[in-house]
Design an enzyme around this catalytic site. Sequence first.
Site, mmCIF file in Angstrom:
data_model
loop_
_atom_site.group_PDB
_atom_site.id
_atom_site.type_symbol
_atom_site.label_atom_id
_atom_site.label_comp_id
_atom_site.label_asym_id
_atom_site.label_seq_id
_atom_site.Cartn_x
_atom_site.Cartn_y
_atom_site.Cartn_z
ATOM 1 C CG HIS A 96 -1.977 1.030 1.192
ATOM 2 N ND1 HIS A 96 -1.714 2.345 1.491
ATOM 3 C CD2 HIS A 96 -3.282 0.970 0.862
ATOM 4 C CE1 HIS A 96 -2.832 3.038 1.349
ATOM 5 N NE2 HIS A 96 -3.798 2.232 0.970
ATOM 6 C CD GLU A 145 -5.466 1.738 -2.902
ATOM 7 O OE1 GLU A 145 -6.633 1.704 -2.526
ATOM 8 O OE2 GLU A 145 -4.514 1.811 -2.116
HETATM 9 P P1 PGA Z 1 -9.663 5.981 0.833
HETATM 10 O O1 PGA Z 1 -8.422 4.956 0.961
HETATM 11 O O2 PGA Z 1 -10.829 5.171 0.335
HETATM 12 O O3 PGA Z 1 -9.850 6.516 2.213
HETATM 13 O O4 PGA Z 1 -9.263 7.022 -0.155
HETATM 14 C C1 PGA Z 1 -8.221 3.967 -0.001
HETATM 15 C C2 PGA Z 1 -6.988 3.166 0.335
HETATM 16 O O5 PGA Z 1 -6.011 3.758 0.812
HETATM 17 O O6 PGA Z 1 -6.950 1.936 0.143
#
Ligand code: PGA
Length: 224
Positions: A96, A145
């Site tokens: 992540h 992401e």
């Molecule tokens: P968020 O986070 O939905 O709060 O933007 C997504 C993530 O970091 O997986």
Amino acid sequence: MKRLWIIANWKSNKTLEDALQWLDHVGPQLPQNDQLKVVVCPQMFQVEQMHKVVSEKGYPLLVGVQNLSQFSEGSYTGEVTSSTLKGIADIAILGHSERRKYFAETDEQVSEKVQQAKNNGIIPLTCVQDANTPISVECTLVAYEPVFAIGTGTPDTPENANQVSGEIKNKNNQVTDVLYGGSVDSNNCATFTSQENIAGLLIGRASLDPAQFVQIITNCVAHV
Ligand code: PGA
């Protein structure tokens, strides 16, 4: 219906009591559908208890972790190994952007974590920021992401997310499912999951509220 992953990434939020209340609310409302994979990733120390409740109550829900060790057992103070999590965690979010940023995680470490997960029957999910991030050949599940979209309230456009997801699949033949993550909520969720190349969502903030999380699932299932 195409296969659809809806994954709650709670990050470092919720007490065990809050976590179990969320489960009591969400679990009974989850539809039974082989194509729908709903996953919750709580803090590490809550994983075993949540797995136990899910098994006992028979909820159609997988329990995952937000990280695991790149090492197998040994002298690695503070690390949690995949072998400890075998049979308890179904899936592991790896690499992540918050781990890359705050814990200096590298692509090599993420790749080693993927291997550890696979060795212990845990499905690895690699998070990438764009189509150029290296992905282990062992990893079939990926989340796109973009950093600008995480926790900001400013998601990527569904069209761009779809395009990047397609590029990720083109560059990495082993990847079967690409999810989108970054400021997803119950209003915008289906605009992403209705895209051809997007096989689900990784959700942070909006997954904390059980009612909103159930609404996200309802909205996505209605539009695929
Ligand atoms: P968020 O986070 O939905 O709060 O933007 C997504 C993530 O970091 O997986």
